[in-house]
Design a protein around this motif. Structure first.
Motif, PDB file in Angstrom:
ATOM      1  N   UNK A  44       0.771  -1.179   0.023  1.00  0.00           N
ATOM      2  CA  UNK A  44      -0.057  -0.024  -0.023  1.00  0.00           C
ATOM      3  C   UNK A  44       0.894   1.212   0.093  1.00  0.00           C
ATOM      4  N   UNK A  45       0.375   2.224  -0.707  1.00  0.00           N
ATOM      5  CA  UNK A  45       1.075   3.393  -0.993  1.00  0.00           C
ATOM      6  C   UNK A  45       0.033   4.601  -0.703  1.00  0.00           C
ATOM      7  N   UNK A  46       0.697   5.642   0.243  1.00  0.00           N
ATOM      8  CA  UNK A  46      -0.133   7.274   0.408  1.00  0.00           C
ATOM      9  C   UNK A  46       0.798   8.027  -0.347  1.00  0.00           C
ATOM     10  N   UNK A  47       0.255   8.612  -1.253  1.00  0.00           N
ATOM     11  CA  UNK A  47       0.793   9.593  -2.006  1.00  0.00           C
ATOM     12  C   UNK A  47      -0.199  10.824  -2.339  1.00  0.00           C
ATOM     13  N   UNK A  48       0.408  12.322  -2.427  1.00  0.00           N
ATOM     14  CA  UNK A  48      -0.279  13.401  -2.604  1.00  0.00           C
ATOM     15  C   UNK A  48      -1.153  13.111  -3.847  1.00  0.00           C
TER      16      UNK A  48
END
Length: 374
Positions: A340-344
């Motif tokens: 999982x990745x949380x990016x702008x």
């Protein structure tokens, strides 16, 4: 809570000038090897920690970890099975000593505020001031209500107030006797999420002005970081780690501690030639000997998805727009579970599926595996 309550809290009450909170004589409160059980169930096991005079100490942990029991022991509602409790170095609870709650100088603010519905706000606040004359108790209660910006509501009843206003009444009542230590059990859990920031900020200001030592129970890591000078992380009745927010976030003592402050991808790794190697490549340096098995915790904010050729290939299998950020689920060859990745928001084009996965080393935390982990 409706928009009217939020608006009222942000404008009406907050536009009123408040007097400074009356100063308390702050005390230290120390738990020394405190243990407790209910029947055969162990609730606390050898807890040792201390809140310093004037400090806001947050007890953080999941439900059932023993946080509220610690408050009840500190307040004198429960008597621990073993260990001692010291107030300014004086034993108030131990094998041969037990100071009753009313003689401790410790205030307790309950999670549900525990306001008496049949009493108006003024009478609720002066309820704990029985040692004073009626006139003096009313004067102190009005001063406490003025400090929290609710003196104009003194004749109202609890049901006439919003949740945030009731919370401030409960705080005024807890502070009016000028306790040397104030205990607060999840004081913001019943508030509308939009109102929490306003009420927490107000509460923090009032606690600073009163200079009382405060111990606040919460299960919300962000709330603990906002409020606490230090945070004590509790799990299964044991102290996992204590320190500032920066220390617990940046140097967590365990995978549990790391996971309580950040969403994580967890990978297996092995040390090879001084580097921690994972299925997505080397992620960190390590002083451990070659062949050492490790657990790698990777914060979601440290997983980058882009179109360069530096990293490993991945495929986006899901994405969710969350306002300023997007949450991605990415399949990578060699891993059984997706990452999982949380990016702008907006950094990855709308129709893109194939990406290159790379790591920000600042968001990598490595833990050596114990024999039980293997």
């Amino acid at each position: 809570m409706g928009a009217e309550s939020l608006s009222e809290a942000q404008t009406g009450d907050h536009a009123r000038p408040r007097t400074s909170a009356g100063v308390s004589f702050a005390a230290s409160l120390a738990f020394e090897d405190v243990s407790h059980r209910f029947g055969s169930t162990e609730i606390l096991s050898g807890i040792s920690l201390a809140a310093k005079p004037g400090e806001i100490l947050c007890l953080l942990g999941p439900s059932g970890s023993g946080k509220t029991t610690m408050l009840r022991i500190a307040a004198g509602i429960e008597r621990q099975m073993a260990g001692r409790l010291l107030l300014n170095g004086r034993e108030i609870a131990g094998p041969n000593v037990f100071v009753t709650p009313e003689k401790r100088g410790v205030g307790l603010m309950f999670q549900d505020f525990a306001l008496f519905p049949h009493m108006n706000i003024l009478d609720n606040v002066r309820f704990g001031l029985n040692a004073l004359s009626v006139t003096a108790a009313k004067r102190e209660a009005m001063a406490a209500l003025e400090r929290v910006g609710l003196d104009h509501a003194a004749r109202n009843y609890p049901h006439m107030l919003s949740g945030g206003e009731q919370q401030r009444v409960a705080l005024a009542r807890a502070l009016s006797p000028r306790p040397s230590v104030l205990l607060m059990d999840e004081p913001f859990s019943g508030l509308d999420s939009r109102l929490k920031d306003v009420v927490r900020t107000d509460t923090l200001q009032i606690l600073r002005e009163s200079r009382a030592t405060a111990i606040i129970v919460t299960h919300d890591a962000e709330e603990a970081m906002r409020l606490g000078d230090r945070i004590a992380l509790i799990k299964d009745g044991r102290l996992v780690q204590i320190g500032t927010a920066a220390e617990l976030y940046g140097r967590p003592a365990s995978l549990f501690a790391a996971g309580f402050f950040s969403e994580l991808n967890v990978l297996d790794g092995e040390v090879r030639s001084g580097r921690v190697v994972t299925p997505i490549g080397p992620v960190a340096d390590s002083p451990s000997s070659d062949g050492t098995c490790v657990t790698v915790a990777l914060r979601l904010t440290g997983l980058r998805l882009d179109e360069t050729d530096r990293g490993v290939e991945g495929r986006i299998v899901a994405r969710r727009f969350l306002g300023g950020v997007e949450l991605f689920t990415v399949a990578v060859e060699g891993l059984d579970q997706p990452l999982r990745s949380r990016m702008r928001a907006g950094l990855v084009s709308e129709n893109r599926r194939d990406v290159v996965v790379s790591i920000d080393p600042r968001d990598v935390i490595v833990f050596e595996k114990t024999p039980e982990d293997r």
